[in-house]
Design an enzyme around this catalytic site. Structure first.
Site, PDB file in Angstrom:
ATOM      1  N   CYS A 184     -15.201  -3.458 -10.386  1.00 48.78           N
ATOM      2  CA  CYS A 184     -14.631  -3.664  -8.893  1.00 48.78           C
ATOM      3  C   CYS A 184     -15.189  -2.701  -8.340  1.00 48.78           C
ATOM      4  O   CYS A 184     -14.615  -2.336  -7.117  1.00 48.78           O
ATOM      5  CB  CYS A 184     -13.033  -3.399  -8.346  1.00 48.78           C
ATOM      6  SG  CYS A 184     -12.375  -4.292  -9.816  1.00 48.78           S
ATOM      7  N   ARG A 213      -9.989  -9.159  -8.615  1.00 46.35           N
ATOM      8  CA  ARG A 213      -8.417  -9.381  -9.764  1.00 46.35           C
ATOM      9  C   ARG A 213      -7.066  -9.556  -8.417  1.00 46.35           C
ATOM     10  O   ARG A 213      -6.404  -9.730  -9.290  1.00 46.35           O
ATOM     11  CB  ARG A 213      -8.911  -8.248 -10.296  1.00 46.35           C
ATOM     12  CG  ARG A 213      -9.262  -8.260 -11.690  1.00 46.35           C
ATOM     13  CD  ARG A 213     -10.294  -6.846 -11.925  1.00 46.35           C
ATOM     14  NE  ARG A 213     -11.410  -6.632 -12.398  1.00 46.35           N
ATOM     15  CZ  ARG A 213     -12.656  -7.154 -12.227  1.00 46.35           C
ATOM     16  NH1 ARG A 213     -12.504  -7.014 -10.937  1.00 46.35           N
ATOM     17  NH2 ARG A 213     -14.225  -7.324 -12.698  1.00 46.35           N
ATOM     18  N   SER A 250      -4.082  -4.763 -11.719  1.00 45.54           N
ATOM     19  CA  SER A 250      -3.921  -4.675 -12.758  1.00 45.54           C
ATOM     20  C   SER A 250      -2.466  -4.176 -13.156  1.00 45.54           C
ATOM     21  O   SER A 250      -1.702  -4.637 -14.731  1.00 45.54           O
ATOM     22  CB  SER A 250      -4.588  -4.551 -13.914  1.00 45.54           C
ATOM     23  OG  SER A 250      -5.479  -5.215 -13.928  1.00 45.54           O
ATOM     24  N   CYS A 290      -8.582  -4.860 -15.602  1.00 49.22           N
ATOM     25  CA  CYS A 290      -9.076  -3.914 -15.052  1.00 49.22           C
ATOM     26  C   CYS A 290      -8.204  -3.228 -14.424  1.00 49.22           C
ATOM     27  O   CYS A 290      -7.512  -2.982 -13.961  1.00 49.22           O
ATOM     28  CB  CYS A 290      -9.850  -4.295 -14.019  1.00 49.22           C
ATOM     29  SG  CYS A 290     -11.390  -3.676 -13.034  1.00 49.22           S
ATOM     30  N   HIS A 304     -12.449  -0.314  -4.063  1.00 51.73           N
ATOM     31  CA  HIS A 304     -11.421   0.774  -4.134  1.00 51.73           C
ATOM     32  C   HIS A 304     -12.077   1.297  -3.099  1.00 51.73           C
ATOM     33  O   HIS A 304     -11.193   2.833  -2.350  1.00 51.73           O
ATOM     34  CB  HIS A 304     -11.173   1.649  -4.968  1.00 51.73           C
ATOM     35  CG  HIS A 304      -9.985   0.655  -6.183  1.00 51.73           C
ATOM     36  ND1 HIS A 304      -8.639   0.115  -5.717  1.00 51.73           N
ATOM     37  CD2 HIS A 304     -10.338  -0.160  -7.222  1.00 51.73           C
ATOM     38  CE1 HIS A 304      -8.364   0.039  -6.746  1.00 51.73           C
ATOM     39  NE2 HIS A 304      -9.151  -0.275  -7.135  1.00 51.73           N
ATOM     40  N   CYS A 336      -8.017   1.385 -13.608  1.00 50.74           N
ATOM     41  CA  CYS A 336      -7.804   1.879 -12.060  1.00 50.74           C
ATOM     42  C   CYS A 336      -5.709   1.386 -11.997  1.00 50.74           C
ATOM     43  O   CYS A 336      -5.418   1.473 -11.536  1.00 50.74           O
ATOM     44  CB  CYS A 336      -8.162   0.792 -10.650  1.00 50.74           C
ATOM     45  SG  CYS A 336      -7.803  -0.983 -10.355  1.00 50.74           S
ATOM     46  N   CYS A 366     -13.208   2.012 -11.080  1.00 47.44           N
ATOM     47  CA  CYS A 366     -13.668   1.049 -11.116  1.00 47.44           C
ATOM     48  C   CYS A 366     -14.940   0.145 -11.039  1.00 47.44           C
ATOM     49  O   CYS A 366     -15.964   0.516  -9.697  1.00 47.44           O
ATOM     50  CB  CYS A 366     -12.622  -0.423 -11.283  1.00 47.44           C
ATOM     51  SG  CYS A 366     -13.456  -1.358 -12.035  1.00 47.44           S
ATOM     52  N   GLU A 418     -12.655  -4.458 -17.982  1.00 44.34           N
ATOM     53  CA  GLU A 418     -12.941  -3.239 -17.555  1.00 44.34           C
ATOM     54  C   GLU A 418     -11.530  -2.560 -18.277  1.00 44.34           C
ATOM     55  O   GLU A 418     -10.610  -2.161 -18.276  1.00 44.34           O
ATOM     56  CB  GLU A 418     -13.218  -3.610 -15.768  1.00 44.34           C
ATOM     57  CG  GLU A 418     -13.177  -1.945 -15.932  1.00 44.34           C
ATOM     58  CD  GLU A 418     -12.649  -0.875 -16.372  1.00 44.34           C
ATOM     59  OE1 GLU A 418     -13.297   0.357 -16.697  1.00 44.34           O
ATOM     60  OE2 GLU A 418     -11.035  -0.755 -16.155  1.00 44.34           O
TER      61      GLU A 418
END
Lengths: 298, 602
Positions: free
Chosen positions: B129, B514, B537, B581, B133, B584, B126, B79
């Site tokens: 995901c 993640r 990330s 990812c 969030h 974000c 995202c 992503e």
């Protein structure tokens, strides 16, 4: 190029019956009667698969994930049998310069013939400096690839109207495809807003093209009328139900066009008002600014 | 496109061609400079293509070098937009640097808005995901308001989060990472009958698949000349070690998993209205009271059972197969420090009741309690003002680009550190922390895997360990979700009422597939005064810190063999094992000047 193997087409594990069912669903979304299902089937089954180049700009990949959920027959059938997904960063096996070469050559070889799907807004502030792929601005990639397409499908609110990154104060100058590319763009654009949009409507646009050789009729905001021509409220099963109507809780269904209540999501499992949550108006331009606060009556 | 494009990757002979020096220029200029850097390494056409007038005129030097740099941009099957740069010496990665390439400025957009609306914005950080969030945000606001949600709401959220893990991990294994290990062209040489026998031998209970049809289907795609998403892959390649039958087995499962994942997300739709981007959360609880009934619970249960069967009979055996076929990778891609905030609260008591526990492992030692005061964000090698390392709750985000210089500042990601050390977050962290705390289901799953794969516990610290941990926690979560479903009380409360204070502050922690997610919020005048995020990330892909210690991915890549610098699949294996990812991970930015600077790449 090897001629499309018509005989191999149906040796692939999906049955004619499954595929016809899918075509029936698409016909329904397009507002066509059931007899069109077999015609859509014929349209999908004929000739080389149309090339689709899918560009990711300022986005969250939610629209890709939405189309990944298409069913009956499913995403694998879509990309193996219906379209040739020649560029898609989230799914491509290759990486780095190879994929950029694939993009450039596919756009050139299929010039005027491919569908360009754009996901995400295009950052235009500072000359496009807020988004880069392979050392190039997203804006310059859009300027090079989009005009070569047969048609552009702007999937999601970001590609259609700028969406979330364009919400005030729009720090990156994010804009939808038509706004970002301006009058220089002569290729027709179909906006499929929604956050994310329903994949049935995406497939419907392609089916419509294969079937009739034209893009669907669009409303003033560039959206297909087959999907966005009626308000959410007018199709909502709870509009007459006092205990379940969410208008007093901020529902934007009366000022938002979309077919969520009739098509529903994820194999017709549900839609937001069925889950008790008000419509947030996500298929309207600038909804992050015009529809907020979300929980107050408009 | 020019001849440079014929090269699979760009190889740099020289260090950054950008001007050194410490001149402070606007973020936009940095982006142009990054482009110029790319130009110096082989994308001259692209830098020149930026109509904004960059002066990147250096003719690229291509390719050759055994001991040069490899730049992969874009990294695909992730992503977001990620650029990865590595230095190769003696056929191995000696150093690595990563950069995120897109800015959306969502924190800036959130300022001044209603805190109650924030979750709908942050969920769009995202779409992979999705949900995560959104939940972190409602937890964050609820923490600021000092409220606890009713049991039904807690259980629905656990089910939605569990469903997110199941879907996300399956898609990651098959559609984002499998092609690093599986050669589709080799699958075309397979004997379908032998493949069926192989399938039965490794997983007797797996649903029967017509492997001849799968092979025909792949062959038809190749014969059509329209390779679609498989065009330009690195196959054949000597680093691919599976037999043709093993390749066909996994290729067929790639297709099966595409179908399965579309069904799996129905769990989100049942209690969330739709997927991606569920729409049934609210600050104070959930909205799906009408869906908490026997019919919906039974519908959810049916989907869960089908997904669980796939995990047990297809996903897990495939993960074991990859581990057995690539034993070398149980010794590569390692880190040593792990952190998890924990997930799945079983009662109102957090973190005590979290099904996946909270904790920290430093230097592969015992599990210690997490102390949030030990988290700091470093900016010494990031494009932010200052040298100080600050706690997230008092974080400052003041952009300052100097130059793209891997010896100095080179990333928009900050560098989060725990007790001054880089830490990995994600499946491996959650699983090893739970294992260290004798979590019964995780311990049984890990011990079973190690025995089957013929590995030692210490080998979990590896690329294969990360892939295995992801599969193992998927199995454990799926096993637990059935009992959570039974905790739902039809007709029970789903919402705790509240009123918005003029000022307050709060935080919300959870686990994305993640890794660890943290949101920090300050409410001012009843609106959002400041919103800060520290996301997976950023932990994993962040740059070096004040003490010049590389970030987790940067250090994990060191020692990775690269047999063919033109086709560095080995680098992708470890990068993908972290499941990047990037949407974000990169925050910011309120540019001081909306202007493009000309940066000369010489």
């Amino acid at each position: 190029m090897i001629d499309h193997e018509k005989e191999g087409k149906r040796q692939d594990g999906i049955s004619r019956r499954q595929f016809l069912k899918f075509c029936g669903i698409v016909a329904g979304a397009l507002g066509l009667d059931a007899t069109f299902g077999p015609k859509i089937f014929e349209a999908f089954a004929a000739g080389p698969r149309p090339s689709v180049l899918w560009l990711h700009f300022a986005e969250c990949t939610g629209c890709t994930e939405a189309v990944l959920r298409t069913s009956s027959p499913g995403f694998a059938d879509l990309i193996f049998d219906t379209i040739s997904l020649d560029y898609h960063e989230t799914l491509m096996a290759a990486a780095g310069d190879t994929v950029e070469q694939i993009l450039a050559s596919a756009a050139e070889q299929n010039k005027g013939q491919f569908f360009c799907v754009v996901e995400g807004a295009i950052p235009t502030a500072a000359g496009g400096a807020y988004g880069w792929i392979g050392g190039r601005t997203m804006l310059s990639i859009a300027q090079e690839i989009c005009p070569k397409a047969k048609a552009i499908i702007a999937i999601g609110n970001c590609a259609s109207y700028g969406g979330l990154p364009a919400a005030a104060p729009n720090p990156t100058g994010a804009a939808g495809v038509e706004d970002a590319l301006g009058a220089a763009l002569t290729v027709p654009v179909v906006n499929l807003p929604g956050c994310p949009p329903n994949p049935v409507n995406f497939v419907g646009v392609i089916a419509n093209y294969l079937l009739q050789g034209t893009l669907p009729a669009l409303d003033a905001d560039g959206r297909p009328t087959f999907a966005y021509g009626k308000t959410v409220h007018s199709q909502c099963p709870f509009r007459e139900n006092e205990s379940r109507c969410l208008e007093d809780f901020g529902c934007k269904g009366k000022i938002c066009g979309n077919n969520c209540p009739t098509i529903k999501f994820n194999d017709a499992t549900s839609f937001p008002m069925q889950a008790g949550h008000p419509c947030i108006g996500c298929s309207e331009p600038n909804f992050w600014d015009t529809m907020t606060p979300f929980y107050q009556k408009p | 496109m020019s001849e440079q494009s014929e090269n699979i990757i760009r190889t740099e002979m020289e260090k950054s061609p950008l001007p050194k020096g410490r001149d402070i220029i606007a973020p936009a200029a940095m982006l142009v400079a990054l482009s110029a850097c790319g130009g110096g390494s082989g994308s001259g056409s692209s830098a020149a293509g930026a109509s904004s007038g960059t002066g990147a005129t250096t003719t690229p030097t291509l390719p050759t070098p055994a001991d040069g740099r490899i730049t992969i941009d874009p990294v695909t099957r992730i992503e977001g937009h990620l650029r990865l740069e590595t230095e190769i010496k003696n056929g191995q990665v000696a150093s690595a640097w990563s950069s995120g390439m897109l800015f959306r400025g969502i924190e800036t957009i959130l300022k001044g808005r209603n805190p109650e609306d924030a979750w709908l914005f942050t969920q769009r950080l995202c779409g992979v995901c999705t949900y995560v969030h959104g939940e972190a945000s409602v937890r964050c606001v609820e923490n600021a308001l000092g409220i606890t949600v009713p049991s039904n709401a807690r259980v629905v959220r656990n089910l939605l989060m569990g469903a997110q893990f199941l879907h996300d991990h399956i898609v990651h294994f098959y559609h984002l990472s499998a092609l690093d290990w599986v050669d589709i062209t080799s699958a075309l040489q397979a004997d379908p009958a032998a493949t069926a026998a192989l399938a039965t031998s490794i997983s007797p209970d797996a649903p029967a698949i017509d492997f001849a049809a799968s092979k025909t289907r792949l062959q038809a795609l190749v014969s059509s000349g329209q390779l679609g998403i498989f065009a330009g892959a690195y196959w054949p390649h000597e680093a691919y070690l599976l037999t043709p039958e093993e390749n066909l087995l996994l290729a067929a499962h790639y297709l099966e998993a595409l179908k399965l994942q579309a069904k799996a997300v129905r769990m989100h739709a049942i209690f969330g209205g739709k997927n991606p981007h569920v729409q049934s959360l609210r600050v104070g609880g959930v909205t799906c009271s009408y869906d908490i009934d026997a019919a919906r619970i039974s519908e959810f249960c049916a989907v869960l059972d089908e997904v669980r069967a796939f995990i047990d009979t297809v996903y897990l055996p495939d993960a074991v197969l990859v581990a057995q076929a690539y034993p070398e990778w149980a010794g590569l891609g390692a880190t040593s420090n792990l952190l998890a905030y924990g997930e799945f609260p079983q009662t109102e008591s957090e973190p005590a009741s979290l099904y996946f526990p909270q904790g920290v492992i430093m230097n592969r030692g015992p599990v210690a309690a997490l102390n949030p005061a030990d988290i700091h964000e470093h900016v010494r090698h990031s494009w932010y003002e200052g040298e100080a390392a600050l706690q997230p709750s008092s974080g400052v985000t003041a952009p300052m680009f100097t130059a793209h210089d891997t010896a100095d500042r080179y990333s928009w990601l900050k560098a989060p550190r725990y007790q001054g050390e880089p830490v990995e977050v994600g499946p491996l962290a959650r699983v090893m922390i739970a294992y260290g705390l004798n979590h019964p289901e995780i311990k049984a799953a890990v011990d079973g895997f190690l025995q089957e794969a013929g590995l030692e516990l210490s080998q979990m610290y590896s690329t294969i360990g990360r892939i295995a941990a992801r599969a193992l926690e998927t199995q454990v979560i799926a096993g637990a979700m059935g009992s959570w479903l039974n905790q739902l009380q039809p007709g029970g409360s789903v919402f705790q009422s509240w009123s918005m204070p003029a000022s307050a502050s709060g935080y919300g922690l959870n686990e994305a597939p993640r890794g660890a997610v943290g949101h920090w919020l300050q409410i001012q005048n009843g609106t959002i005064g400041n919103y800060q995020l520290v996301v997976p990330s950023t932990w994993n892909f962040g740059p070096r810190c004040s003490a010049d210690k590389p970030g987790p991915v940067e250090s994990a890549l060191v020692g990775t063999p690269v047999v063919d610098t033109q086709r560095p699949v080995e680098i992708l294996r470890t990068v993908h094992s972290f499941d990047p990812c990037i949407a974000c991970a990169v925050h910011v930015i309120d540019p001081k000047q909306d202007k493009v600077y000309t940066v000369r790449a010489a």
